[in-house]
Design a protein around this motif. Structure first.
Motif, PDB file in Angstrom:
ATOM      1  N   ILE A   1       8.551  -0.750 -18.240  1.00  0.00           N
ATOM      2  CA  ILE A   1       7.670  -2.066 -17.957  1.00  0.00           C
ATOM      3  C   ILE A   1       6.875  -1.534 -16.696  1.00  0.00           C
ATOM      4  N   PHE A   2       7.433  -1.039 -15.738  1.00  0.00           N
ATOM      5  CA  PHE A   2       6.622  -0.612 -14.467  1.00  0.00           C
ATOM      6  C   PHE A   2       5.233   0.135 -14.942  1.00  0.00           C
ATOM      7  N   GLN A   3       5.518   1.066 -15.644  1.00  0.00           N
ATOM      8  CA  GLN A   3       4.351   2.079 -16.063  1.00  0.00           C
ATOM      9  C   GLN A   3       3.453   1.116 -16.993  1.00  0.00           C
ATOM     10  N   THR A   4       3.973   0.264 -17.771  1.00  0.00           N
ATOM     11  CA  THR A   4       2.840  -0.488 -18.390  1.00  0.00           C
ATOM     12  C   THR A   4       2.107  -1.432 -17.364  1.00  0.00           C
ATOM     13  N   LEU A   5       2.550  -2.068 -16.117  1.00  0.00           N
ATOM     14  CA  LEU A   5       1.779  -2.899 -15.264  1.00  0.00           C
ATOM     15  C   LEU A   5       1.193  -2.149 -14.592  1.00  0.00           C
ATOM     16  N   THR A   6       1.350  -0.823 -14.417  1.00  0.00           N
ATOM     17  CA  THR A   6       0.497   0.077 -13.468  1.00  0.00           C
ATOM     18  C   THR A   6      -0.903   0.256 -14.448  1.00  0.00           C
TER      19      THR A   6
ATOM     20  N   LEU B   1      -6.672  -0.399  -3.709  1.00  0.00           N
ATOM     21  CA  LEU B   1      -6.474   0.895  -3.157  1.00  0.00           C
ATOM     22  C   LEU B   1      -5.352   1.626  -3.650  1.00  0.00           C
ATOM     23  N   ALA B   2      -4.080   1.066  -4.166  1.00  0.00           N
ATOM     24  CA  ALA B   2      -2.988   1.637  -4.395  1.00  0.00           C
ATOM     25  C   ALA B   2      -2.805   1.690  -5.834  1.00  0.00           C
ATOM     26  N   VAL B   3      -3.724   1.173  -6.584  1.00  0.00           N
ATOM     27  CA  VAL B   3      -3.516   0.699  -8.006  1.00  0.00           C
ATOM     28  C   VAL B   3      -3.493   2.261  -8.723  1.00  0.00           C
ATOM     29  N   LEU B   4      -4.503   2.928  -8.650  1.00  0.00           N
ATOM     30  CA  LEU B   4      -4.429   4.302  -9.311  1.00  0.00           C
ATOM     31  C   LEU B   4      -3.202   5.137  -8.752  1.00  0.00           C
ATOM     32  N   PRO B   5      -3.123   5.429  -7.412  1.00  0.00           N
ATOM     33  CA  PRO B   5      -1.826   6.423  -6.901  1.00  0.00           C
ATOM     34  C   PRO B   5      -0.586   5.885  -7.439  1.00  0.00           C
ATOM     35  N   ALA B   6      -0.470   4.294  -7.636  1.00  0.00           N
ATOM     36  CA  ALA B   6       0.948   3.844  -8.075  1.00  0.00           C
ATOM     37  C   ALA B   6       1.133   4.387  -9.390  1.00  0.00           C
ATOM     38  N   HIS B   7       0.017   4.266 -10.380  1.00  0.00           N
ATOM     39  CA  HIS B   7       0.059   4.592 -11.851  1.00  0.00           C
ATOM     40  C   HIS B   7       0.542   5.799 -11.952  1.00  0.00           C
ATOM     41  N   LEU B   8      -0.231   6.754 -11.067  1.00  0.00           N
ATOM     42  CA  LEU B   8       0.140   8.417 -11.193  1.00  0.00           C
ATOM     43  C   LEU B   8       1.495   8.736 -10.771  1.00  0.00           C
ATOM     44  N   ASP B   9       2.046   7.998  -9.721  1.00  0.00           N
ATOM     45  CA  ASP B   9       3.265   8.226  -9.231  1.00  0.00           C
ATOM     46  C   ASP B   9       4.302   7.856 -10.095  1.00  0.00           C
ATOM     47  N   GLY B  10       4.109   6.492 -10.967  1.00  0.00           N
ATOM     48  CA  GLY B  10       5.064   6.040 -11.890  1.00  0.00           C
ATOM     49  C   GLY B  10       5.323   6.812 -12.986  1.00  0.00           C
ATOM     50  N   ARG B  11       4.352   7.838 -13.399  1.00  0.00           N
ATOM     51  CA  ARG B  11       4.769   8.779 -14.325  1.00  0.00           C
ATOM     52  C   ARG B  11       6.183   9.323 -14.345  1.00  0.00           C
ATOM     53  N   ALA B  12       6.750   9.541 -13.213  1.00  0.00           N
ATOM     54  CA  ALA B  12       7.920  10.051 -12.854  1.00  0.00           C
ATOM     55  C   ALA B  12       9.109   9.105 -12.996  1.00  0.00           C
TER      56      ALA B  12
ATOM     57  N   LEU C   1       0.834  -1.157   0.011  1.00  0.00           N
ATOM     58  CA  LEU C   1      -0.251   0.045   0.182  1.00  0.00           C
ATOM     59  C   LEU C   1       0.783   1.284  -0.024  1.00  0.00           C
ATOM     60  N   THR C   2       2.013   1.172  -0.449  1.00  0.00           N
ATOM     61  CA  THR C   2       3.070   2.275  -0.704  1.00  0.00           C
ATOM     62  C   THR C   2       3.023   2.445  -2.118  1.00  0.00           C
TER      63      THR C   2
ATOM     64  N   ILE D   1       3.278  18.102  -3.163  1.00  0.00           N
ATOM     65  CA  ILE D   1       2.406  16.897  -3.254  1.00  0.00           C
ATOM     66  C   ILE D   1       2.296  16.413  -4.701  1.00  0.00           C
ATOM     67  N   THR D   2       2.745  14.911  -5.055  1.00  0.00           N
ATOM     68  CA  THR D   2       2.722  14.550  -6.230  1.00  0.00           C
ATOM     69  C   THR D   2       1.359  14.223  -6.814  1.00  0.00           C
ATOM     70  N   ILE D   3       1.227  13.979  -8.237  1.00  0.00           N
ATOM     71  CA  ILE D   3      -0.284  13.596  -8.631  1.00  0.00           C
ATOM     72  C   ILE D   3      -0.760  12.441  -8.080  1.00  0.00           C
ATOM     73  N   GLY D   4       0.232  11.532  -7.694  1.00  0.00           N
ATOM     74  CA  GLY D   4      -0.369  10.388  -6.989  1.00  0.00           C
ATOM     75  C   GLY D   4      -1.000  10.775  -5.533  1.00  0.00           C
ATOM     76  N   GLY D   5      -0.835  11.771  -5.112  1.00  0.00           N
ATOM     77  CA  GLY D   5      -1.470  12.261  -3.786  1.00  0.00           C
ATOM     78  C   GLY D   5      -0.481  12.180  -2.518  1.00  0.00           C
ATOM     79  N   ASP D   6       0.677  11.774  -2.776  1.00  0.00           N
ATOM     80  CA  ASP D   6       1.648  11.517  -1.797  1.00  0.00           C
ATOM     81  C   ASP D   6       2.562  12.516  -1.486  1.00  0.00           C
ATOM     82  N   HIS D   7       2.887  12.804  -0.398  1.00  0.00           N
ATOM     83  CA  HIS D   7       4.189  13.657   0.075  1.00  0.00           C
ATOM     84  C   HIS D   7       5.413  13.007  -0.010  1.00  0.00           C
ATOM     85  N   GLU D   8       6.113  13.186  -1.210  1.00  0.00           N
ATOM     86  CA  GLU D   8       7.274  12.135  -1.324  1.00  0.00           C
ATOM     87  C   GLU D   8       8.500  13.250  -1.503  1.00  0.00           C
TER      88      GLU D   8
END
Length: 397
Positions: free
Chosen positions: A325-330, A364-375, A34-35, A205-212
């Motif tokens: 590949i990571f972006q494809t999977l998300t 729960l983390a599917v969309l946030p991971a996809h959005l974060d993966g753009r970077a 869930l990260t 705050i990233t587009i995935g919603g996280d303070h990273e």
């Protein structure tokens, strides 16, 4: 290319599996799942780091005299692969994988004695002060300035996209210490205590919603000269050495296989059948072929290193293909959950919500991971840079 492991290596694999089974709890595995951001936060990896530190396995790539494991390349590959299969948290790379090797190679004996044990124990939490507004890929254009004042440098300027600066107590930073015709020649490499007066951090705050990531400001920050790595104005040399580790080869195929398994289970669940949605299943199969190819590149790299050959720019190929590949999977994950991807959970961290989320854990983390993966195709050297390296150094273009 030798793909077989010796008896000793297979015994080591069993030792790693036993260690993971004993020390990786289900709670930590859930927190990692869930990260959605690229790096685990300290609550996620703290117990895992502590277990590795106790075992002496925190820094496999360091020389043994500085706290390294003394492992062969095959042992390092086995360890990373087994961790990927098990879904262990990723340790923060800035200390162990980045500034640690720089201190080992270029640092003073005092710096080695002070910083290296604190990195291994987890006492120090590092962040990287490289990028600035307008100075990302063109890093030599940085403007944060350090002016010598007796036994200190007075630092003024700003760094941006500074991952985990809000957690870190230390930063390694590139600063300008001279104006020279060749911009790379006027840069120095400083180790900065983040608790020093004059340092402030603003969250991004990233587009995935996280303070990273963050922007960090330096306002007349006094840094002891003894915190400089190597010679003044030679920091570009040390920075390039560090980038060999940041952009260097990491073995990701095993983690991708675990991710593929999760996608298959999710597709079967949402598709109401063992095979799930057939078109999604086809895309998963295509991605699986890409992971197979990536694994063969990883094994070729391992074989070269084992034989004493320089793998050359293959690390750029691994970085390029791994992020793609990571972006494809998300993206596949988002398509599997369909309209559920429109459900936005603003609370963070996802692994410790006080109230139940609308979506189940596996969505729960599917969309946030996809959005974060753009970077992922930007940080650590953009895909455009990796293409240039491959074109010049592998294809001779």
């Amino acid at each position: 290319m030798d793909l077989s492991f010796s008896k000793e290596e297979l015994a080591f694999r069993d030792e790693v599996r036993e260690f993971i089974a004993k020390n990786l709890t289900e709670d930590v595995k859930r927190m990692q799942r869930l990260t959605p951001s690229a790096l685990s936060e300290k609550p996620v990896f703290a117990s895992w780091h502590a277990a590795l530190s106790k075992k002496g396995w925190v820094s496999p790539y360091w020389p043994k005299q500085h706290g390294g494991t003394g492992w062969t390349p095959a042992q390092r590959y086995i360890f990373e692969t087994e961790c990927g299969k098990a879904g262990t948290p990723s340790l923060l790379p800035f200390g162990v994988h980045m500034v640690g090797p720089v201190i080992i190679k270029f640092g003073s004996e005092q710096q080695k004695a002070f910083y290296l044990p604190r990195i291994v124990s987890g006492e120090d939490y590092w962040c990287q002060g490289y990028s600035e507004p307008g100075s990302g890929s063109d890093l030599a254009s940085l403007k944060t300035r350090a002016v010598r004042d007796g036994d200190h440098y007075v630092v003024n300027g700003t760094k941006i996209w500074t991952t985990h600066a809000h957690f870190a107590n230390r930063m390694f930073a590139l600063v300008r210490t001279a104006d020279t015709p060749k911009r790379q020649e006027g840069i120095s490499f400083l180790l900065i205590d983040m608790t020093t007066k004059g340092i402030s951090t603003r969250p991004i705050i990233t587009i995935g919603g996280d303070h990273e990531v963050n922007q960090v400001f330096f306002d007349d920050v006094r840094v002891p000269v003894e915190n400089r790595i190597g010679e003044e104005n030679k920091g570009w040399t040390y920075a390039k050495y560090l980038l060999e580790f940041e952009r260097g080869a990491s073995f990701r195929a095993a983690r991708f296989r675990r991710q593929l398994g999760e996608l298959k289970r999710l597709n079967a669940k949402t598709g109401n059948g063992a095979g799930g949605d057939a078109s999604i299943a086809t895309r998963i199969a295509e991605a699986e072929i890409d992971v197979d190819a990536l694994e063969m590149i990883e094994l070729k790299l391992l074989s070269d290193v084992q034989a004493g050959r320089n793998p050359g720019p293959v690390s750029s190929v691994l970085k390029l293909r791994g992020t793609e590949i990571f972006q494809t999977l998300t993206r596949i994950g988002v398509d599997i959950i369909g309209t559920n991807a429109l459900v936005w959970e603003p609370r963070r961290p996802l692994y410790s919500l006080n109230e139940a989320a609308v979506l189940p854990d596996d969505e729960l983390a599917v969309l946030p991971a996809h959005l974060d993966g753009r970077a992922h195709t930007i940080f650590g050297g953009t895909s455009e840079i990796q293409h240039e390296i491959v074109a010049k150094q592998m294809l001779g273009l």
